[in-house]
Design a protein around this motif. Structure first.
Motif, mmCIF file in Angstrom:
data_model
loop_
_atom_site.group_PDB
_atom_site.id
_atom_site.type_symbol
_atom_site.label_atom_id
_atom_site.label_comp_id
_atom_site.label_asym_id
_atom_site.label_seq_id
_atom_site.Cartn_x
_atom_site.Cartn_y
_atom_site.Cartn_z
ATOM 1 N N GLN A 141 0.850 -1.183 0.000
ATOM 2 C CA GLN A 141 0.000 0.000 0.000
ATOM 3 C C GLN A 141 0.893 1.244 0.000
ATOM 4 O OE1 GLN A 141 -3.545 -0.073 -0.052
ATOM 5 N NE2 GLN A 141 -3.010 -2.189 -0.599
ATOM 6 N N ASN A 142 0.830 2.007 -1.054
ATOM 7 C CA ASN A 142 1.678 3.188 -1.201
ATOM 8 C C ASN A 142 0.943 4.415 -0.651
ATOM 9 O OD1 ASN A 142 3.454 5.194 -2.039
ATOM 10 N ND2 ASN A 142 2.668 5.204 -4.137
ATOM 11 N N GLU A 143 1.345 4.879 0.537
ATOM 12 C CA GLU A 143 0.715 6.040 1.166
ATOM 13 C C GLU A 143 1.658 7.234 1.193
ATOM 14 O OE1 GLU A 143 -0.894 5.015 4.963
ATOM 15 O OE2 GLU A 143 -2.217 3.438 4.146
ATOM 16 N N THR A 144 2.602 7.255 0.265
ATOM 17 C CA THR A 144 3.560 8.363 0.234
ATOM 18 C C THR A 144 2.987 9.580 -0.464
ATOM 19 O OG1 THR A 144 4.527 7.691 -1.890
ATOM 20 C CG2 THR A 144 5.456 6.715 0.118
ATOM 21 N N GLY A 145 1.873 9.410 -1.174
ATOM 22 C CA GLY A 145 1.302 10.515 -1.927
ATOM 23 C C GLY A 145 1.947 10.708 -3.282
ATOM 24 N N GLU A 181 2.558 8.717 -6.668
ATOM 25 C CA GLU A 181 2.165 7.503 -7.385
ATOM 26 C C GLU A 181 3.362 6.752 -7.955
ATOM 27 O OE1 GLU A 181 -0.811 6.223 -11.077
ATOM 28 O OE2 GLU A 181 -0.843 8.258 -10.259
ATOM 29 N N THR A 203 2.956 -1.524 4.116
ATOM 30 C CA THR A 203 2.501 -0.157 3.833
ATOM 31 C C THR A 203 3.701 0.771 3.865
ATOM 32 O OG1 THR A 203 0.382 -0.621 4.913
ATOM 33 C CG2 THR A 203 0.929 1.682 4.503
ATOM 34 N N LYS A 207 4.999 4.579 4.073
ATOM 35 C CA LYS A 207 4.507 5.889 4.506
ATOM 36 C C LYS A 207 5.651 6.899 4.524
ATOM 37 C CE LYS A 207 1.045 3.822 7.581
ATOM 38 N NZ LYS A 207 0.466 3.813 8.950
#
Length: 723
Positions: free
Chosen positions: A153-157, A159, A206, A208
């Motif tokens: 899950q890529n939650e770094t903002g 893409e 994930t 972050k």
């Protein structure tokens, strides 16, 4: 010592010799040979072999199929023309070669006072082998705990950071594959829907942002740990090791030694692009990866696959020819052979494709990667299907099903050729309704899952398969197919696009919308080397024109269809099944144009082919066509001789049987078959025709048979309902 053909088999030590050379076989294969030699000429059921040699285990069906194949290969045996092991459909296997006991073996048995039968000696040896030989690869897989690694899950903002998940996942698999049964990632949709106690262990990742660094959060069995990632470079091995140490997971990290690290980031970016966008974008990344590391085999493989999917056959062959497997891992060797075999199948080179599938299966088994093994079995099944080898097809599909369940049917069955009539597709035996129900559920789950994680190509594959499941309502299936086309249209995967467009043509033919079918079929642009796809396209275009001609009584459209069918029959490449289908289509046009004798000859040719290839579901179309011809010729008795009393689902067979019974005044049979017909959906129009037929049957002033639908009216046979 047992003697058969050019072989010697040591029954006590379980060793097979050819001349003075020992054949190197897995212990389980030798145990299987021992069992056969203990029971020569007897029909042995699969369940008997499973009970004797594979008493427990989720994959025992697949293990038996695999061992039978390995034994045949070692003996140089052929399932179609067997010398040693005969396959008896629906019954089992039979050892058919004569077995002799060498005199020295008899003498030794006498000296040690062994007064037991040959079967007892052999079975004792089989039991003994369980204790002294290592487990087979399938059994080793079963003993490992199951683990599913979920997509990161890529939650770094950002893409663009999503590629990193493919890299860390690959490294985690490499460190865990010897300790866990790694579940295929695309099996996640159905595995995550299972009750909690039946789900595999699940590793969730994930990524972050944190100030100028990143945090990789890893969760497994209720434990969550954070690992600091300074930068998203190419230190994947170190990060994966730190994650597993933090989670206290058994892995191979203890054996890691420092090695120079190469930059494979472009390769992983290519994998992300391939799964989420398609080969058009992925190609540039794989090319960039090879600029950095020219010998990188995974990138070479992906470029070969991308080339033929984009329709560049020459470039694909060049890529495959350049690849060398000298130092490749078993997993990479398996991927190479499976990629190449799929390409060869698309070209219609089925013998070469089957050889590649066999090599791929062998390498996949050595790698112990479930998904690769299942893919090899599915490729075998596809080839056997195209070459009409139904027994081998069934065994291969059963093996795939044992490994990955309903997903094997959900995706593989959607790639089959399309039949001249309506779903369920014809085949060597009736479709397993339960499999289709499960497949529909699996595909529905997959569609929801791939929407959530934005895996567009996986989503398109699931939508395409879902639209082909005949249990899906027509309007829902139509939307699914059209959405799949929207996704694949801009992906650069031209071969997949051709598949979707071609099926949409078939789909609208079934709904008797010939013009709409042609609008999709005319969009197909495919390289001339893909012979099976071109054959299929030509058949469907002719069917669309025929549908227009029949629906609108358009003579020009019928003549166009007739000309295209004849052209197809005269081509250098035409499969036996397509030839039979084309002959039956021409027979139906002949009936429409009043050419009874021509129609009868063509129908008989098609029927003989269907029967020869055990295509009972399709043969029924030819059978009721013959019934109709006999009725038109005033021969109701001959029509009734063709009626199948056991068939309760073929509308037109019941319809013609009832009409023929009325013509010979057999009221009981007429009423009985009419009652069966009335129990079927979509039968109201036929029942009205029978009522009218009953009212005028005594009249001689009109051709009462004109009241009966002709066999080309597959409207009556259709199980598709607009809902």
């Amino acid at each position: 010592m047992l003697l058969f053909g050019p072989f010697r088999f040591d029954a006590e030590r379980l060793v097979l010799y050819t001349g003075q050379s020992q054949q190197l076989l897995r212990p389980k294969v030798l145990q299987l040979l021992a069992y056969f030699l203990a029971n020569p000429n007897q029909v042995i059921k699969r369940e008997t072999l499973l009970s004797a040699l594979w008493q427990h285990g989720e994959y025992r069906e697949a293990a038996l199929t695999q061992s039978i194949n390995e034994l045949r290969q070692a003996l140089g045996d052929n399932a179609q023309s067997p010398i040693y092991i005969r396959t008896l459909p629906q019954q089992g296997y039979q050892w058919i070669c004569e077995v002799h006991v060498a005199k020295c073996a008899k003498k030794r048995a006498k000296q040690i006072g062994v007064a037991v039968s040959l079967a007892t000696v052999l079975l004792f040896a089989v039991d003994k082998m369980h204790a002294i030989w290592p487990l087979s690869s399938s059994e080793q897989i079963q003993q490992k705990p199951a683990l599913l690694i979920l997509p990161l899950q890529n939650e770094t903002g950002v893409e663009a950071n999503a590629w990193w998940g493919y890299a860390i996942e690959s490294e985690l698999k490499a460190q865990l594959q010897n300790h866990y049964q790694l579940k295929p990632k695309n099996q996640a949709p159905e595995l995550l829907k299972l009750p909690t106690e039946k789900q595999p262990h699940t590793l969730a990742l994930t990524l972050k942002p944190r100030q100028q660094r990143f945090i990789l959060q890893a969760s497994l069995d209720g434990r969550t740990k954070d690992v600091i990632v300074e930068q998203l470079g190419h230190n994947f091995s170190d990060i994966a090791t730190r994650v597993l140490l933090a989670l206290e997971v058994t892995s191979d990290h203890e054996n890691n030694t420092a090695v120079p690290v190469k930059d494979f980031s472009d390769y992983y970016r290519g994998l992300q692009a391939l799964n989420e966008y398609g080969p058009e974008l992925a190609k540039s990344y794989f090319e960039a990866a090879l600029v950095r590391v020219p010998e990188h085999l995974p990138s070479q493989l992906e470029l070969a696959q991308v080339a033929w999917q984009q329709g560049d056959v020459t470039q694909a062959k060049a890529h495959f020819d350049k690849i060398t497997l000298n130092d490749a891992s078993n997993g990479l060797q398996a991927r190479y052979h499976l990629y190449k075999g799929t390409f060869e199948k698309a070209l219609g080179e089925f013998e070469a494709a089957l050889n590649s599938a066999d090599l791929g299966l062998r390498a996949a088994q050595q790698s112990q990667q479930i998904e690769l093994i299942a893919n090899a079995y599915q490729l075998q099944a596809d080839i056997y299907w195209h070459t009409l080898q139904w027994q081998d097809y069934t065994l291969a599909m059963n093996a795939a099903y044992a490994l990955i369940g309903s997903r094997s049917f959900a995706y593989s069955e959607a790639q089959r050729s399309f039949y001249l009539a309506n779903p369920p597709a014809a085949g060597p035996q009736e479709k397993n309704h339960l499999n289709l129900v499960k497949s529909k559920k699996v595909l529905s789950q997959a569609i929801d899952y791939y929407r959530q994680i934005s895996a567009n190509l996986e989503l398109a594959t699931s939508l395409f398969a879902y639209g082909q499941n005949y249990l899906v309502p027509v309007n829902e299936g139509e939307q699914s197919l059209l959405e799949a086309l929207d996704i694949v249209a801009d992906s650069g995967n031209e071969y997949f696009k051709v598949q979707v467009l071609t099926y949409l043509g078939f789909y609208y033919i079934q709904l008797h919308q010939g013009e709409k079918a042609l609008s999709y079929l005319d969009q197909v642009q495919i390289h001339e080397s893909f012979l099976p796809a071109i054959e299929q396209l030509r058949l469907l275009k002719a069917m669309a024109w025929m549908d227009i001609g029949l629906a609108k009584n358009d003579q020009n459209a019928l003549d166009n269809a007739k000309r295209q069918y004849h052209d197809l029959l005269e081509t250098d490449y035409i499969s036996p099944l397509t030839r039979a289908n084309t002959q039956l289509m021409l027979a139906w046009i002949g009936l429409k144009q009043g050419e009874l004798e021509t129609a009868q000859t063509l129908t008989e040719q098609a029927l003989m082919a269907y029967q020869r290839f055990e295509l009972s579901d399709v043969a029924i179309y030819a059978e009721y066509t013959k019934m109709y011809i006999h009725l038109k010729q005033g021969q109701p008795e001959l029509a009734l001789a063709l009626a199948d009393s056991n068939n309760t689902e073929a509308h037109l067979m019941l319809f013609y049987t009832s009409a023929a019974a009325q013509m010979i005044n057999n009221d009981v049979l007429a009423a009985h078959t009419k009652a069966k017909l009335s129990a079927l959906r979509n039968s109201d129009g036929l029942l009205q025709q029978l009522d009218e037929f009953t009212r005028v049957i005594g009249h001689t002033d009109k051709n009462i048979l004109d009241l009966l639908d002709a066999p080309y009216s597959v409207y009556c046979q259709s199980k598709w309902i607009l809902e």
